[in-house]
Write a protein that holds these residues in place. Structure first.
Motif, PDB file in Angstrom:
ATOM      1  N   LEU A 121       0.834  -1.214   0.000  1.00 30.45           N
ATOM      2  CA  LEU A 121       0.000   0.000   0.000  1.00 30.45           C
ATOM      3  C   LEU A 121       0.867   1.262   0.000  1.00 30.45           C
ATOM      4  O   LEU A 121       0.550   2.248  -0.681  1.00 30.45           O
ATOM      5  N   LEU A 122       1.967   1.222   0.770  1.00 32.60           N
ATOM      6  CA  LEU A 122       2.803   2.414   0.907  1.00 32.60           C
ATOM      7  C   LEU A 122       3.434   2.848  -0.415  1.00 32.60           C
ATOM      8  O   LEU A 122       3.694   4.031  -0.620  1.00 32.60           O
ATOM      9  N   VAL A 123       3.650   1.893  -1.318  1.00 36.96           N
ATOM     10  CA  VAL A 123       4.224   2.259  -2.621  1.00 36.96           C
ATOM     11  C   VAL A 123       3.228   3.130  -3.385  1.00 36.96           C
ATOM     12  O   VAL A 123       3.562   4.212  -3.879  1.00 36.96           O
ATOM     13  N   GLY A 124       1.977   2.694  -3.444  1.00 40.24           N
ATOM     14  CA  GLY A 124       0.945   3.465  -4.146  1.00 40.24           C
ATOM     15  C   GLY A 124       0.671   4.783  -3.440  1.00 40.24           C
ATOM     16  O   GLY A 124       0.529   5.832  -4.078  1.00 40.24           O
ATOM     17  N   LEU A 125       0.598   4.724  -2.112  1.00 40.28           N
ATOM     18  CA  LEU A 125       0.280   5.923  -1.337  1.00 40.28           C
ATOM     19  C   LEU A 125       1.386   6.976  -1.498  1.00 40.28           C
ATOM     20  O   LEU A 125       1.105   8.166  -1.695  1.00 40.28           O
ATOM     21  N   SER A 126       2.642   6.542  -1.452  1.00 36.56           N
ATOM     22  CA  SER A 126       3.750   7.493  -1.593  1.00 36.56           C
ATOM     23  C   SER A 126       3.772   8.095  -2.993  1.00 36.56           C
ATOM     24  O   SER A 126       3.999   9.298  -3.164  1.00 36.56           O
ATOM     25  N   ALA A 127       3.533   7.238  -3.991  1.00 35.45           N
ATOM     26  CA  ALA A 127       3.513   7.733  -5.375  1.00 35.45           C
ATOM     27  C   ALA A 127       2.383   8.749  -5.547  1.00 35.45           C
ATOM     28  O   ALA A 127       2.565   9.814  -6.154  1.00 35.45           O
ATOM     29  N   ALA A 128       1.218   8.430  -4.981  1.00 35.22           N
ATOM     30  CA  ALA A 128       0.057   9.323  -5.111  1.00 35.22           C
ATOM     31  C   ALA A 128       0.309  10.656  -4.402  1.00 35.22           C
ATOM     32  O   ALA A 128      -0.025  11.728  -4.923  1.00 35.22           O
ATOM     33  N   LYS A 129       0.926  10.583  -3.235  1.00 40.32           N
ATOM     34  CA  LYS A 129       1.252  11.830  -2.514  1.00 40.32           C
ATOM     35  C   LYS A 129       2.185  12.700  -3.345  1.00 40.32           C
ATOM     36  O   LYS A 129       1.996  13.915  -3.449  1.00 40.32           O
ATOM     37  N   ALA A 130       3.201  12.068  -3.936  1.00 43.00           N
ATOM     38  CA  ALA A 130       4.173  12.817  -4.721  1.00 43.00           C
ATOM     39  C   ALA A 130       3.507  13.469  -5.935  1.00 43.00           C
ATOM     40  O   ALA A 130       3.752  14.642  -6.243  1.00 43.00           O
ATOM     41  N   LEU A 131       2.640  12.693  -6.605  1.00 43.57           N
ATOM     42  CA  LEU A 131       1.954  13.212  -7.796  1.00 43.57           C
ATOM     43  C   LEU A 131       1.063  14.395  -7.433  1.00 43.57           C
ATOM     44  O   LEU A 131       1.034  15.417  -8.134  1.00 43.57           O
ATOM     45  N   ALA A 132       0.326  14.265  -6.332  1.00 43.75           N
ATOM     46  CA  ALA A 132      -0.582  15.327  -5.910  1.00 43.75           C
ATOM     47  C   ALA A 132       0.215  16.540  -5.413  1.00 43.75           C
ATOM     48  O   ALA A 132      -0.083  17.683  -5.777  1.00 43.75           O
ATOM     49  N   TRP A 133       1.234  16.269  -4.626  1.00 42.24           N
ATOM     50  CA  TRP A 133       2.027  17.351  -4.024  1.00 42.24           C
ATOM     51  C   TRP A 133       2.699  18.208  -5.101  1.00 42.24           C
ATOM     52  O   TRP A 133       2.713  19.444  -5.000  1.00 42.24           O
ATOM     53  N   ALA A 134       3.230  17.546  -6.123  1.00 38.85           N
ATOM     54  CA  ALA A 134       3.967  18.260  -7.165  1.00 38.85           C
ATOM     55  C   ALA A 134       3.099  19.316  -7.845  1.00 38.85           C
ATOM     56  O   ALA A 134       3.594  20.347  -8.298  1.00 38.85           O
ATOM     57  N   ARG A 135       1.783  19.063  -7.914  1.00 40.58           N
ATOM     58  CA  ARG A 135       0.895  20.027  -8.582  1.00 40.58           C
ATOM     59  C   ARG A 135      -0.117  20.649  -7.623  1.00 40.58           C
ATOM     60  O   ARG A 135      -1.084  21.259  -8.052  1.00 40.58           O
ATOM     61  N   ARG A 136       0.108  20.436  -6.328  1.00 41.66           N
ATOM     62  CA  ARG A 136      -0.774  21.021  -5.282  1.00 41.66           C
ATOM     63  C   ARG A 136      -2.221  20.562  -5.455  1.00 41.66           C
ATOM     64  O   ARG A 136      -3.170  21.301  -5.194  1.00 41.66           O
ATOM     65  N   LEU A 137      -2.385  19.320  -5.910  1.00 37.84           N
ATOM     66  CA  LEU A 137      -3.742  18.792  -6.123  1.00 37.84           C
ATOM     67  C   LEU A 137      -4.283  18.169  -4.839  1.00 37.84           C
ATOM     68  O   LEU A 137      -3.514  17.758  -3.971  1.00 37.84           O
ATOM     69  N   PRO A 138      -5.603  18.061  -4.718  1.00 37.69           N
ATOM     70  CA  PRO A 138      -6.156  17.324  -3.574  1.00 37.69           C
ATOM     71  C   PRO A 138      -5.957  15.825  -3.760  1.00 37.69           C
ATOM     72  O   PRO A 138      -5.840  15.341  -4.892  1.00 37.69           O
ATOM     73  N   LEU A 139      -5.945  15.096  -2.653  1.00 37.14           N
ATOM     74  CA  LEU A 139      -5.774  13.642  -2.702  1.00 37.14           C
ATOM     75  C   LEU A 139      -6.957  12.980  -1.983  1.00 37.14           C
ATOM     76  O   LEU A 139      -7.364  13.424  -0.914  1.00 37.14           O
TER      77      LEU A 139
END
Ligand code: KG4
Ligand code: ZN
Length: 333
Positions: free
Chosen positions: A98-116
């Motif tokens: 789970l942490l692999v997907g969660l970390s990737a999703a956080k990075a993707l959202a964070w990079a563009r200031r998107l909501p998660l």
């Protein structure tokens, strides 16, 4: 830029799912249209161990998450710039995976200031019913049967459910997988057992499934009954395999169907639905008259169902989600 098939006023959700041994990503519009859905199964990698090895699963997710993401964007002819919301499975499942997907999703959202949007995997399976062209509207009674779970759920609205019953030992998919293993069909063998059963006589052997109180299930006894039948057959095993598969499948499906109908009666549910990997089973699909089944391509783990659930779940604004953790079980959520 308008792209063919995207519709107007599109709101794009990028979803990731890595709770077990499927690395999956999907791009889904706010209206629920699936633009792309990519699932990379690691099943082959775990086959020789007869089950998912958590450490191997996490490492493989790490290798696959970016290629799967690229493929998902490529198939929809989209870029990360088109994404307006990121969704990800937070649990239950293997925490390292789970942490692999969660970390990737956080990075993707964070990079563009998107909501998660953190999504519960089980709610994801239920939400596989909420996508067009034939979305099912709550309330309904839902059987969720997969490799890790067998649950009866009272679904009152799009955002959640109440658990009415569950398995006290093996999950239905696990029962199929263990049965398949005893018949030498490899791992995960549910689909192979289903195929073998098609050529066998379901009345050839009697494999009773234990009835437990309430709306719970138990599948450990039927698996042991199959083990003894396999042993007793000795040299005859090869020629009786299809009969064994058909009789075993009949017993597991009967148990699922009986309890589901019982739950529907108790709750007064007018609609019944089935989701999860085992919802792909041909006998189960033929046995529950009038029930809604998840589309075949959305029965097993996938990210389109996670995006679907995200449409009805609260989004965490930037940067609050950076502290989110994964959870192994709903109790630990
Ligand atoms: O939902 P899923 O992909 O993963 C979990 O969340 O567990 O479900 C996988 C399970 C496996 O146990 C697999 O053997 C079973 O679903 N399965 C089937 C069939 N196709 C997949 N079981 C019975 N009949 C099938 N046709
Ligand atoms: Zn699942």
């Amino acid at each position: 830029m308008e792209r063919p098939g995207w519709g107007s006023g599109r709101f794009l959700i990028l979803a990731l799912e890595t709770s077990c041994d499927e690395t999956a990503a999907a791009l889904v519009t706010g209206e629920g249209l699936i633009l792309s859905s990519v699932v990379s199964s690691q099943a082959d990698l775990h086959a020789r161990f007869g089950g998912v090895v958590p450490e191997i699963a996490s490492r493989r997710h790490l290798e696959l998450v970016l290629p799967v993401l690229r493929e998902t964007l490529g198939q929809a002819r989209a870029t990360l710039e088109d994404v307006e919301q990121v969704a990800v499975t937070r649990g239950p499942g293997l925490v390292g995976a789970l942490l692999v997907g969660l970390s990737a999703a956080k990075a993707l959202a964070w990079a563009r200031r998107l909501p998660l949007v953190p999504v519960d995997h089980l709610q994801g399976h239920v939400a596989s019913l909420y996508l067009p062209p034939n979305p099912l509207d709550p309330p309904f009674l839902c059987l969720l049967a997969s490799g890790g779970h067998t649950l009866l759920l009272d679904v009152r609205d799009h955002s959640g459910f109440e658990v009415l019953g569950g398995t006290i030992d093996d999950a239905a998919g696990e029962a199929f997988d263990k049965g398949a293993r005893l018949l030498g069909l490899g791992y995960p063998g549910g689909a192979a057992l289903d195929r073998l059963a098609a050529g066998g006589d379901p009345a050839a052997f009697s494999f009773p499934v234990a009835r437990v109180p309430g709306l719970d299930f138990s599948f450990s006894g039927v698996k042991t009954a199959l083990l003894y039948a396999v042993r007793d057959l000795g040299d005859e095993l090869e020629e009786r395999k299809a009969d064994l598969a058909a009789s075993y499948q009949r017993a597991v499906v009967r148990a699922l169907v009986e309890r589901t109908l019982e739950a529907a009666e108790r709750t007064g549910a007018e609609k019944v639905a089935v989701v999860g990997g085992v919802a792909a089973n041909s006998e189960l699909r033929a046995s529950l008259d009038g029930a809604a089944f998840a589309p075949l391509e959305l029965c097993g783990d996938n990210a389109a169902m996670i995006a679907s659930a995200a449409r009805y779940a609260p989004a965490v604004p930037y940067p609050g989600y950076l502290a989110l953790d994964a959870y192994a079980s709903r109790e630990a959520a």
